[in-house]
Write a protein that holds these residues in place. Structure first.
Motif, PDB file in Angstrom:
ATOM      1  N   PRO A  80      13.022  13.721  -8.814  1.00 31.30           N
ATOM      2  CA  PRO A  80      13.664  12.754  -9.699  1.00 31.30           C
ATOM      3  C   PRO A  80      15.116  12.459  -9.333  1.00 31.30           C
ATOM      4  CG  PRO A  80      13.008  14.735 -10.922  1.00 31.30           C
ATOM      5  CD  PRO A  80      12.578  14.908  -9.501  1.00 31.30           C
ATOM      6  N   ALA A  81      15.800  13.404  -8.733  1.00 33.80           N
ATOM      7  CA  ALA A  81      17.209  13.202  -8.388  1.00 33.80           C
ATOM      8  C   ALA A  81      17.387  12.289  -7.174  1.00 33.80           C
ATOM      9  CB  ALA A  81      17.882  14.546  -8.134  1.00 33.80           C
ATOM     10  N   SER A  82      16.531  12.453  -6.153  1.00 25.23           N
ATOM     11  CA  SER A  82      16.715  11.707  -4.905  1.00 25.23           C
ATOM     12  C   SER A  82      15.655  10.640  -4.652  1.00 25.23           C
ATOM     13  CB  SER A  82      16.724  12.676  -3.721  1.00 25.23           C
ATOM     14  OG  SER A  82      15.434  13.241  -3.550  1.00 25.23           O
ATOM     15  N   GLY A  83      14.524  10.757  -5.333  1.00 22.76           N
ATOM     16  CA  GLY A  83      13.416   9.838  -5.082  1.00 22.76           C
ATOM     17  C   GLY A  83      12.591  10.225  -3.868  1.00 22.76           C
ATOM     18  N   ALA A  84      12.896  11.373  -3.250  1.00 19.32           N
ATOM     19  CA  ALA A  84      12.171  11.817  -2.063  1.00 19.32           C
ATOM     20  C   ALA A  84      10.737  12.214  -2.423  1.00 19.32           C
ATOM     21  CB  ALA A  84      12.888  12.995  -1.402  1.00 19.32           C
ATOM     22  N   ILE A  85       9.854  12.071  -1.442  1.00 23.33           N
ATOM     23  CA  ILE A  85       8.428  12.336  -1.608  1.00 23.33           C
ATOM     24  C   ILE A  85       8.121  13.734  -1.069  1.00 23.33           C
ATOM     25  CG2 ILE A  85       6.111  11.482  -1.099  1.00 23.33           C
ATOM     26  CD1 ILE A  85       7.783   8.892  -0.046  1.00 23.33           C
ATOM     27  N   ARG A  86       7.417  14.519  -1.871  1.00 20.60           N
ATOM     28  CA  ARG A  86       7.054  15.879  -1.450  1.00 20.60           C
ATOM     29  C   ARG A  86       5.845  15.818  -0.514  1.00 20.60           C
ATOM     30  NH1 ARG A  86       4.208  20.536  -4.599  1.00 20.60           N
ATOM     31  NH2 ARG A  86       5.001  22.329  -3.456  1.00 20.60           N
ATOM     32  N   ALA A  87       5.917  16.589   0.554  1.00 16.85           N
ATOM     33  CA  ALA A  87       4.807  16.696   1.503  1.00 16.85           C
ATOM     34  C   ALA A  87       4.642  18.146   1.904  1.00 16.85           C
ATOM     35  CB  ALA A  87       5.087  15.848   2.746  1.00 16.85           C
ATOM     36  N   GLN A 111       0.832  -1.211   0.000  1.00 18.39           N
ATOM     37  CA  GLN A 111       0.000   0.000   0.000  1.00 18.39           C
ATOM     38  C   GLN A 111       0.864   1.258   0.000  1.00 18.39           C
ATOM     39  OE1 GLN A 111      -2.979  -0.251   3.083  1.00 18.39           O
ATOM     40  NE2 GLN A 111      -4.049  -1.896   2.027  1.00 18.39           N
ATOM     41  N   ALA A 112       1.961   1.240   0.731  1.00 19.48           N
ATOM     42  CA  ALA A 112       2.885   2.384   0.727  1.00 19.48           C
ATOM     43  C   ALA A 112       3.463   2.585  -0.669  1.00 19.48           C
ATOM     44  CB  ALA A 112       3.995   2.179   1.749  1.00 19.48           C
ATOM     45  N   THR A 113       3.813   1.495  -1.339  1.00 15.24           N
ATOM     46  CA  THR A 113       4.329   1.582  -2.711  1.00 15.24           C
ATOM     47  C   THR A 113       3.277   2.182  -3.627  1.00 15.24           C
ATOM     48  OG1 THR A 113       5.860  -0.243  -2.371  1.00 15.24           O
ATOM     49  CG2 THR A 113       5.221   0.232  -4.659  1.00 15.24           C
ATOM     50  N   GLY A 114       2.026   1.799  -3.451  1.00 12.44           N
ATOM     51  CA  GLY A 114       0.940   2.375  -4.247  1.00 12.44           C
ATOM     52  C   GLY A 114       0.809   3.874  -4.028  1.00 12.44           C
ATOM     53  N   MET A 115       0.914   4.313  -2.777  1.00 12.09           N
ATOM     54  CA  MET A 115       0.844   5.745  -2.465  1.00 12.09           C
ATOM     55  C   MET A 115       2.000   6.486  -3.130  1.00 12.09           C
ATOM     56  SD  MET A 115       1.142   7.680   1.241  1.00 12.09           S
ATOM     57  CE  MET A 115       2.932   7.530   1.296  1.00 12.09           C
ATOM     58  N   ILE A 116       3.189   5.900  -3.067  1.00 13.19           N
ATOM     59  CA  ILE A 116       4.368   6.541  -3.648  1.00 13.19           C
ATOM     60  C   ILE A 116       4.264   6.560  -5.177  1.00 13.19           C
ATOM     61  CG2 ILE A 116       6.875   6.305  -3.910  1.00 13.19           C
ATOM     62  CD1 ILE A 116       6.738   5.211  -0.913  1.00 13.19           C
ATOM     63  N   ASP A 117       3.731   5.508  -5.767  1.00 16.55           N
ATOM     64  CA  ASP A 117       3.515   5.495  -7.218  1.00 16.55           C
ATOM     65  C   ASP A 117       2.544   6.591  -7.639  1.00 16.55           C
ATOM     66  OD1 ASP A 117       5.292   3.404  -7.578  1.00 16.55           O
ATOM     67  OD2 ASP A 117       3.714   1.865  -7.739  1.00 16.55           O
ATOM     68  N   ALA A 169       2.105   9.415  -6.015  1.00 18.15           N
ATOM     69  CA  ALA A 169       2.877  10.658  -5.879  1.00 18.15           C
ATOM     70  C   ALA A 169       3.782  10.860  -7.086  1.00 18.15           C
ATOM     71  CB  ALA A 169       3.691  10.638  -4.588  1.00 18.15           C
ATOM     72  N   ARG A 170       4.377   9.793  -7.582  1.00 21.16           N
ATOM     73  CA  ARG A 170       5.245   9.881  -8.764  1.00 21.16           C
ATOM     74  C   ARG A 170       4.443  10.349  -9.990  1.00 21.16           C
ATOM     75  NH1 ARG A 170       7.528   5.584  -7.943  1.00 21.16           N
ATOM     76  NH2 ARG A 170       9.467   6.427  -7.140  1.00 21.16           N
ATOM     77  N   ARG A 171       3.291   9.742 -10.203  1.00 30.61           N
ATOM     78  CA  ARG A 171       2.437  10.129 -11.342  1.00 30.61           C
ATOM     79  C   ARG A 171       1.962  11.579 -11.227  1.00 30.61           C
ATOM     80  NH1 ARG A 171       0.324   5.111 -10.029  1.00 30.61           N
ATOM     81  NH2 ARG A 171      -1.607   6.052  -9.231  1.00 30.61           N
ATOM     82  N   SER A 172       1.862  12.065  -9.990  1.00 27.64           N
ATOM     83  CA  SER A 172       1.386  13.429  -9.751  1.00 27.64           C
ATOM     84  C   SER A 172       2.505  14.458  -9.770  1.00 27.64           C
ATOM     85  CB  SER A 172       0.663  13.486  -8.395  1.00 27.64           C
ATOM     86  OG  SER A 172      -0.453  12.625  -8.400  1.00 27.64           O
TER      87      SER A 172
END
Length: 101
Positions: free
Chosen positions: A89-96, A73-79, A81-84
C-alpha cells in the motif's frame, strides 16, 4: 510474466503475455546481496523468498507502452494482485515469489 535475474546482467521479462502467473527467477546460488543488486532496476527484496516489483518498472521492462491491449491486461493482473493483498500500500509495488533455478 517471469522476471529473470542473473548475475552480471539486468532483469529480463520472459513470457510477457502470461497474465496468470507472476514470479521472479534467480539462480540457486545467487546470494542476497547479488539478488538485491540484480533487482535494483525493477524492485527490492521482500521477506524470505519474495520480492516487490515496481509497476512502472515492470511496464517499462515489457516495452509495450503503446500496446493498449497488453496494458489493459497488465492492469487487470495488477488489480487482481491488489484484491489478493499482494500490493504494497505504501509504494504500490507488486509482490512476487522468487523461484530458484
Amino acid at each position: 510474466m517471469i522476471i529473470s535475474l542473473d548475475t552480471g546482467r539486468g532483469p529480463r521479462l520472459d513470457d510477457p503475455d502470461n497474465f496468470r502467473a507472476f514470479k521472479v527467477t534467480a539462480p540457486s546460488g545467487m546470494d542476497r546481496d547479488a539478488l538485491t543488486a540484480a533487482l535494483t532496476p525493477v524492485g527490492r527484496p521482500g521477506e524470505g523468498e519474495t520480492t516487490w516489483i515496481d509497476e512502472t518498472a515492470l511496464r517499462k521492462l515489457a516495452g509495450r507502452g503503446d500496446d493498449k491491449e497488453w496494458n489493459d491486461q497488465a492492469t487487470g493482473m495488477i488489480d487482481y494482485a491488489r484484491r489478493s493483498g499482494w500490493i504494497d500500500p505504501a509504494s504500490g509495488a507488486i509482490r512476487a515469489h522468487i523461484e530458484r533455478i
